[in-house]
Design a protein around this motif. Structure first.
Motif, PDB file in Angstrom:
ATOM      1  N   ARG A   1     -13.915  31.937   3.678  1.00 17.87           N
ATOM      2  CA  ARG A   1     -13.582  32.203   5.087  1.00 17.87           C
ATOM      3  C   ARG A   1     -13.238  33.673   5.250  1.00 17.87           C
ATOM      4  O   ARG A   1     -12.494  34.233   4.461  1.00 17.87           O
ATOM      5  N   GLU A   2     -13.846  34.254   6.280  1.00 16.19           N
ATOM      6  CA  GLU A   2     -13.596  35.656   6.605  1.00 16.19           C
ATOM      7  C   GLU A   2     -13.550  35.758   8.122  1.00 16.19           C
ATOM      8  O   GLU A   2     -14.586  35.721   8.788  1.00 16.19           O
ATOM      9  N   GLY A   3     -12.337  35.820   8.672  1.00  9.66           N
ATOM     10  CA  GLY A   3     -12.186  35.797  10.120  1.00  9.66           C
ATOM     11  C   GLY A   3     -12.671  34.466  10.656  1.00  9.66           C
ATOM     12  O   GLY A   3     -12.260  33.410  10.187  1.00  9.66           O
ATOM     13  N   ASP A   4     -13.576  34.506  11.627  1.00 14.34           N
ATOM     14  CA  ASP A   4     -14.140  33.287  12.203  1.00 14.34           C
ATOM     15  C   ASP A   4     -15.359  32.779  11.448  1.00 14.34           C
ATOM     16  O   ASP A   4     -15.945  31.765  11.828  1.00 14.34           O
ATOM     17  N   LEU A   5     -15.768  33.476  10.400  1.00 14.32           N
ATOM     18  CA  LEU A   5     -16.967  33.097   9.645  1.00 14.32           C
ATOM     19  C   LEU A   5     -16.614  32.163   8.490  1.00 14.32           C
ATOM     20  O   LEU A   5     -15.562  32.286   7.873  1.00 14.32           O
TER      21      LEU A   5
END
Length: 75
Positions: free
Chosen positions: A22-26
């Motif tokens: 998970r990276e921010g909303d991704l």
């Protein structure tokens, strides 16, 4: 480890939440290519149900998914 995905059931492809990046909303997973090298691939997923999440797009059944980050294993 590596997970070989089963053919999709009626509910689609399910992945363990612990294997997601998970990276921010991704949200993504590392998919091992034909050359044996894992590459991060971004996915569209449904809400998690317990310890699993349904993949809506970005992954095909049968693609090998790395359950641990290749970067984390190098450290």
């Amino acid at each position: 480890g590596t997970l070989l995905l089963p053919r999709p059931s009626r509910s689609g492809i399910l992945l363990p939440v612990a294997g997601l990046v998970r990276e921010g909303d991704l949200t993504g997973v590392y998919v091992r290519g034909a050359n044996g090298i894992a590459a991060l691939r971004w996915l569209q997923v449904a809400r998690a149900d317990g310890d699993r999440v349904e993949v809506l797009s970005g992954l095909r059944a049968g693609e090998p998914v790395e359950l641990t980050s290749p970067v984390a294993r190098e450290k």
